[in-house]
Each structure stands twice: as structure tokens, then as C-alpha cells.
Design a protein around this motif. Structure first.
Motif, PDB file in Angstrom:
ATOM      1  N   VAL A  15       0.836  -1.198   0.000  1.00  0.00           N
ATOM      2  CA  VAL A  15       0.000   0.000   0.000  1.00  0.00           C
ATOM      3  C   VAL A  15       0.874   1.252   0.000  1.00  0.00           C
ATOM      4  N   GLN A  16       1.919   1.238   0.814  1.00  0.00           N
ATOM      5  CA  GLN A  16       2.821   2.382   0.852  1.00  0.00           C
ATOM      6  C   GLN A  16       3.556   2.565  -0.478  1.00  0.00           C
ATOM      7  N   GLN A  17       3.903   1.464  -1.141  1.00  0.00           N
ATOM      8  CA  GLN A  17       4.505   1.571  -2.465  1.00  0.00           C
ATOM      9  C   GLN A  17       3.510   2.182  -3.448  1.00  0.00           C
ATOM     10  N   ARG A  18       2.271   1.735  -3.390  1.00  0.00           N
ATOM     11  CA  ARG A  18       1.224   2.281  -4.264  1.00  0.00           C
ATOM     12  C   ARG A  18       1.051   3.775  -4.049  1.00  0.00           C
ATOM     13  N   ARG A  19       1.192   4.231  -2.828  1.00  0.00           N
ATOM     14  CA  ARG A  19       1.038   5.648  -2.512  1.00  0.00           C
ATOM     15  C   ARG A  19       2.271   6.463  -2.848  1.00  0.00           C
ATOM     16  N   GLY A  20       3.335   5.817  -3.297  1.00  0.00           N
ATOM     17  CA  GLY A  20       4.563   6.518  -3.644  1.00  0.00           C
ATOM     18  C   GLY A  20       5.467   6.785  -2.464  1.00  0.00           C
TER      19      GLY A  20
END
Length: 324
Positions: free
Chosen positions: A44-49
Motif C-alpha cells: 500500500v505504501q509503495q502504491r502511494r509513492g
């Protein structure tokens, strides 16, 4: 093959399933036909950048999978073996190539889909509670985020080692999960002071070990909650990255603070952790003392729905993506 691609930083809507090139195993890799992949907060944190993959890792999200060996290379495995793997990325896909040391046989006692929810949580918990903090029989351990995949695994491992878990969560329903596992000290952080409750539950001593996913927001209170000689291990930053630390309190307690991540460790370190998991945790899975808690499974095509469900925050245990 089909895989989930992140089109840009943002909400679940930035995810899409696309055809991408098949992975090409490097020397020392094992190629796996993925059966299921675990969804983790890091995805999720990767998806959020906010959490880019390490250098050289796949841009496809996904840090843990279960599946069957498609190409064993020079590893100890054979084609068709049921395995699980700890990844630096690439799990939301029909195939993944993984260094052989980051692959272990799937444990007995659980189905191969369920097993996808074990490698990241088991490796995180064992490396931090046992290898880092030295959790031992009789220790009091305070576990924040008790109903998530890490929290549920930490509770079960603590109990299996004859330690005494005390937990925090944000709702009665989430605390019920911990209660069902045998935890007695159940703290709703929304309306209770976890410092006071933790001290009361330990006859004023405090916790020997704290496993924390919150970070800065909890730092001072975690230090206050530690027993003399206590060990705080921070593995998440949901509550921020920067806080003041009263070194006098820390020194007075002869306590220690460690901060760790798993994803960015060198492959050799991950291999050593997984070897310990295979040796110590898999027998607990086979006996039923430790088991994966799966909240819901989604097909790969519904990755957006899976992330939307995760973001809502009501789940308990793991969310999995299946390649059916």
C-alpha cells in the motif's frame, strides 16, 4: 504473464492488471508459478509513492507468495514442489523469479493458498521478536496492532514460546481476535491508556519486549511502558517518523530501541531468517500452534478491490490475491 502494475502514486485506482514479460531467472534463482500472494502494508505504501522498491527489485508489488516450482535451477527444489517465498517485489503476478535462499518448502498443516500469508509475517515476527529482541519464556510482550497479519502472528509465536502477550487494537471486534487466541490483556487504544494497562498487567514492571508498528507517535509512551532491561523494536511508521526521545529515561531503564525493515535486507540475511523460520516456525504451523489467519481472498483481477478493502481498515488477519 498477467501482473498488477502501479500506474502512478495514489489510491487503489492506480492499480491495473496487465500483460507483462515473463520473469527470466538469474543464476541462483528459482522460478515459481504463483498460486497466491499476500497483501501487506508495504504494498500500500509503495502504491502511494511512499515506499519505492529497493534497487534492482521488481516494480510489481507483492512481498510474499505461495506456489509451485516451475524451474528449480541449481536449488534443492524440484519442479512441482510446493513452496513459499519472501520477495523484494514482484508477487502480484502469475510467475516470479526468486533467489533460492528466499524460497522454502510450504509448511505442512495448511493449504497452499493460505500459506501465502505466512512468509512475510513469520519472517518479520521471528527476526524481530526472537532474533532481535531475544524474546524468551516468561517475558511480557506488548504487541501493537494485534489484529493485523503481523499482530496475529506475533501473538501466536509469543504463546508458543511461553511468553505472555499484551495487545492493543482500535475496536472490540479486533480485540476479539486476540481474545480468541488466548490473550488476556486487551487494550483499546482509542479509549484506554496502554501505558497504565501494560504496567498494571505486569505488576508495575512494564513489558520486557514491545513490537511497534506505529513509530513516532508511540515512542515516548513505549519507552515509559518498558521494564528495566526492556527492548523496543519499531517495525512500522504509521504514526510518523520523527519524535523526541528522553535518553535519561532510556538509560535509567537500561533499555534499548531498535528499528528494522525486512524488504531492504540483503538476500543472504533474508535467507538466514527464512532458514530459522523453516526450522522453528514451520513445526509450530504443522502442529496447529501457529496458523495463518486469512480475512479474505480476491482474484488477481480484483487487486483494486483488495486494496480498497485493506484501506478501509476493518480487516483482521491477511488479505490474499489468488491466481485462479
Amino acid at each position: 504473464m498477467r501482473a498488477v502494475v502501479i500506474r502512478g502514486a495514489g489510491g487503489p485506482e492506480v492499480l491495473s492488471v496487465q500483460d507483462v514479460p515473463d520473469p527470466v531467472p538469474a543464476e541462483g534463482d528459482v522460478l515459481i508459478d504463483v498460486v497466491a500472494a499476500g497483501l501487506n502494508r508495504a504494498d500500500v505504501q509503495q502504491r502511494r509513492g511512499l515506499y519505492p522498491p529497493p534497487a534492482g527489485a521488481s516494480d510489481i508489488p507483492g512481498l510474499e507468495v505461495s506456489g509451485r516450482v516451475a524451474d528449480a535451477g541449481r536449488s534443492r527444489f524440484r519442479v512441482g514442489d510446493a513452496v513459499v517465498a519472501l520477495l523484494s517485489g514482484g508477487g502480484y503476478a502469475e510467475q516470479v523469479a526468486v533467489p533460492a535462499g528466499q524460497v522454502v518448502g510450504a509448511p505442512d498443516g495448511v493449504g497452499l493458498v493460505e500459506a501465502a500469508g505466512l512468509p512475510e509475517t513469520a519472517a518479520t515476527v521471528w527476526s524481530n521478536l526472537v532474533l532481535q529482541a531475544g524474546l524468551a519464556a516468561g517475558d511480557d510482550v506488548l504487541i501493537h496492532g494485534a489484529s493485523g497479519g503481523i499482530g496475529v502472528m506475533a501473538i501466536q509465536v509469543s504463546l508458543a514460546l511461553s511468553a505472555v502477550p499484551h495487545v492493543t487494537a482500535g475496536s472490540a471486534a479486533k480485540l476479539d481476535v486476540a481474545r480468541s487466541l488466548g490473550v488476556r490483556t486487551l487494550i483499546n487504544y482509542r479509549d484506554e491508556d496502554f501505558v497504565a494497562r501494560a504496567k498494571a498487567a505486569t505488576d508495575g514492571r512494564g513489558a520486557d519486549v514491545i513490537l511497534d508498528v506505529v513509530g513516532a507517535e508511540y515512542l515516548a509512551r513505549n519507552i515509559e511502558s518498558l521494564a528495566t532491561g526492556g527492548r523496543l523494536v519499531v517495525i512500522g511508521l504509521q504514526g510518523g517518523t520523527t519524535a523526541e526521545l528522553n535518553l535519561g529515561v532510556l538509560m535509567g531503564k537500561r533499555a534499548s530501541v531498535a528499528g528494522t525493515t525486512l524488504r531492504g535486507r540483503p538476500s543472504a540475511e533474508k535467507a538466514a531468517i527464512l532458514a530459522a523460520v523453516e526450522d522453528r516456525v514451520w513445526p509450530l504451523v504443522a502442529s496447529g500452534a501457529v496458523r495463518p489467519f486469512v480475512d479474505r481472498t480476491f482474484p488477481l483481477a480484483q487487486a483494486v478491490e483488495a486494496h480498497t478493502y485493506f484501506d478501509a481498515g476493518a480487516h483482521t488477519g491477511k488479505i490474499l490475491l489468488t491466481m485462479d
